[in-house]
Motif scaffolding. Structure first.
Motif, short mmCIF file in Angstrom:
data_model
loop_
_atom_site.label_atom_id
_atom_site.label_comp_id
_atom_site.label_asym_id
_atom_site.label_seq_id
_atom_site.Cartn_x
_atom_site.Cartn_y
_atom_site.Cartn_z
N ALA A 60 -51.71 -30.30 -19.34
CA ALA A 60 -52.81 -30.18 -18.39
C ALA A 60 -53.77 -31.36 -18.49
O ALA A 60 -54.26 -31.86 -17.47
N THR A 61 -54.02 -31.82 -19.69
CA THR A 61 -54.91 -32.97 -19.90
C THR A 61 -54.27 -34.24 -19.36
O THR A 61 -54.92 -35.02 -18.64
N LEU A 62 -53.01 -34.45 -19.68
CA LEU A 62 -52.29 -35.63 -19.22
C LEU A 62 -52.30 -35.75 -17.69
O LEU A 62 -52.52 -36.82 -17.13
N LEU A 63 -52.09 -34.63 -17.01
CA LEU A 63 -52.00 -34.62 -15.55
C LEU A 63 -53.34 -34.41 -14.86
O LEU A 63 -53.40 -34.42 -13.64
N GLU A 64 -54.39 -34.17 -15.65
CA GLU A 64 -55.71 -33.88 -15.11
C GLU A 64 -55.67 -32.67 -14.19
O GLU A 64 -56.22 -32.67 -13.08
N LEU A 65 -55.01 -31.61 -14.65
CA LEU A 65 -54.96 -30.36 -13.91
C LEU A 65 -56.33 -29.70 -13.95
O LEU A 65 -57.10 -29.90 -14.90
N SER A 66 -56.64 -28.90 -12.95
CA SER A 66 -57.96 -28.27 -12.90
C SER A 66 -58.09 -27.14 -13.91
O SER A 66 -59.17 -26.93 -14.48
N SER A 67 -57.00 -26.41 -14.14
CA SER A 67 -57.05 -25.24 -15.01
C SER A 67 -55.64 -24.68 -15.20
O SER A 67 -54.70 -25.12 -14.53
N ILE A 68 -55.54 -23.71 -16.08
CA ILE A 68 -54.28 -23.02 -16.32
C ILE A 68 -54.53 -21.53 -16.17
O ILE A 68 -55.49 -20.99 -16.73
N ILE A 69 -53.66 -20.86 -15.40
CA ILE A 69 -53.71 -19.41 -15.31
C ILE A 69 -52.49 -18.86 -16.04
O ILE A 69 -51.35 -19.21 -15.72
N ILE A 70 -52.74 -18.03 -17.03
CA ILE A 70 -51.68 -17.37 -17.78
C ILE A 70 -51.40 -16.03 -17.10
O ILE A 70 -52.29 -15.19 -16.99
N ALA A 71 -50.17 -15.87 -16.63
CA ALA A 71 -49.78 -14.66 -15.91
C ALA A 71 -49.38 -13.54 -16.87
O ALA A 71 -49.07 -13.78 -18.03
N GLU A 72 -49.39 -12.33 -16.34
CA GLU A 72 -48.86 -11.13 -17.00
C GLU A 72 -49.51 -10.83 -18.36
O GLU A 72 -48.86 -10.27 -19.24
N VAL A 93 -56.73 -15.84 -17.54
CA VAL A 93 -55.66 -14.87 -17.73
C VAL A 93 -55.70 -13.82 -16.61
O VAL A 93 -56.77 -13.38 -16.21
N SER A 94 -54.50 -13.45 -16.16
CA SER A 94 -54.35 -12.41 -15.15
C SER A 94 -53.31 -11.40 -15.61
O SER A 94 -52.35 -11.76 -16.30
N ASP A 95 -53.48 -10.16 -15.20
CA ASP A 95 -52.45 -9.16 -15.49
C ASP A 95 -51.33 -9.20 -14.44
O ASP A 95 -50.29 -8.60 -14.61
N LYS A 96 -51.54 -9.96 -13.37
CA LYS A 96 -50.55 -10.06 -12.30
C LYS A 96 -49.46 -11.06 -12.66
O LYS A 96 -49.67 -11.94 -13.50
N ASN A 97 -48.31 -10.95 -11.99
CA ASN A 97 -47.25 -11.94 -12.22
C ASN A 97 -47.55 -13.20 -11.40
O ASN A 97 -48.44 -13.21 -10.54
N ALA A 98 -46.80 -14.25 -11.66
CA ALA A 98 -47.05 -15.55 -11.02
C ALA A 98 -46.96 -15.47 -9.50
O ALA A 98 -47.74 -16.09 -8.78
N PHE A 99 -46.00 -14.69 -9.00
CA PHE A 99 -45.85 -14.55 -7.55
C PHE A 99 -47.10 -13.97 -6.91
O PHE A 99 -47.59 -14.48 -5.90
N MET A 100 -47.62 -12.90 -7.49
CA MET A 100 -48.81 -12.26 -6.92
C MET A 100 -50.03 -13.17 -7.00
O MET A 100 -50.85 -13.20 -6.08
N ILE A 101 -50.15 -13.92 -8.09
CA ILE A 101 -51.26 -14.87 -8.21
C ILE A 101 -51.15 -15.93 -7.12
O ILE A 101 -52.13 -16.24 -6.43
N ALA A 102 -49.94 -16.47 -6.95
CA ALA A 102 -49.72 -17.50 -5.92
C ALA A 102 -50.01 -16.95 -4.53
O ALA A 102 -50.62 -17.64 -3.70
N LYS A 103 -49.59 -15.74 -4.28
CA LYS A 103 -49.82 -15.11 -2.98
C LYS A 103 -51.33 -15.03 -2.69
O LYS A 103 -51.77 -15.34 -1.58
#
Length: 112
Positions: A60-72, A93-103
């Motif tokens: 994330a640091t290398l790519l200068e990503l804004s943040s990380i969301i940990i799914a499930e 952190v989210s209790d949702k899976n990656a698909f639901m977060i993306a949606k």
């Protein structure tokens, strides 16, 4: 849109407090293979993954990503959280899976 706005709208928990919450989010990327993320994610993306080890912060640091969301509700290692704070990378952190977060992110107008 900022990390803080996404956190509030999606009901995410921040493991890194207010660290980096003012970062602008430009898009989203979902992947669990670090080398693939390094080759394909873009600066400003929020990265959705179930990976929780400290290497995600390096990517994330290398790519200068804004943040990380940990799914499930995957359990994040303490070393990862410490490194994230030191590097200014918000880890959410989210209790949702990656698909639901993306949606939900797409409904908010994000996506590449």
């Amino acid at each position: 849109m900022t990390v803080k706005q996404i956190c509030e709208k999606l009901g995410l928990r921040s493991l890194t407090g207010e660290c980096g919450m003012d970062r602008e989010v430009k898009g989203a990327y979902i992947c669990d293979l670090l080398s693939w993320v390094m080759a394909h994610a873009s600066e400003g993306d929020v990265w959705i993954t179930i990976q929780t080890h400290a290497n995600i912060i390096a990517v994330a640091t290398l790519l200068e990503l804004s943040s990380i969301i940990i799914a499930e509700d995957a359990e994040v290692e303490e070393d990862t959280i410490k490194k994230a704070v030191a590097e200014g990378i918000p880890v959410l952190v989210s209790d949702k899976n990656a698909f639901m977060i993306a949606k939900e992110l797409i409904a908010m107008g994000l996506g590449n």
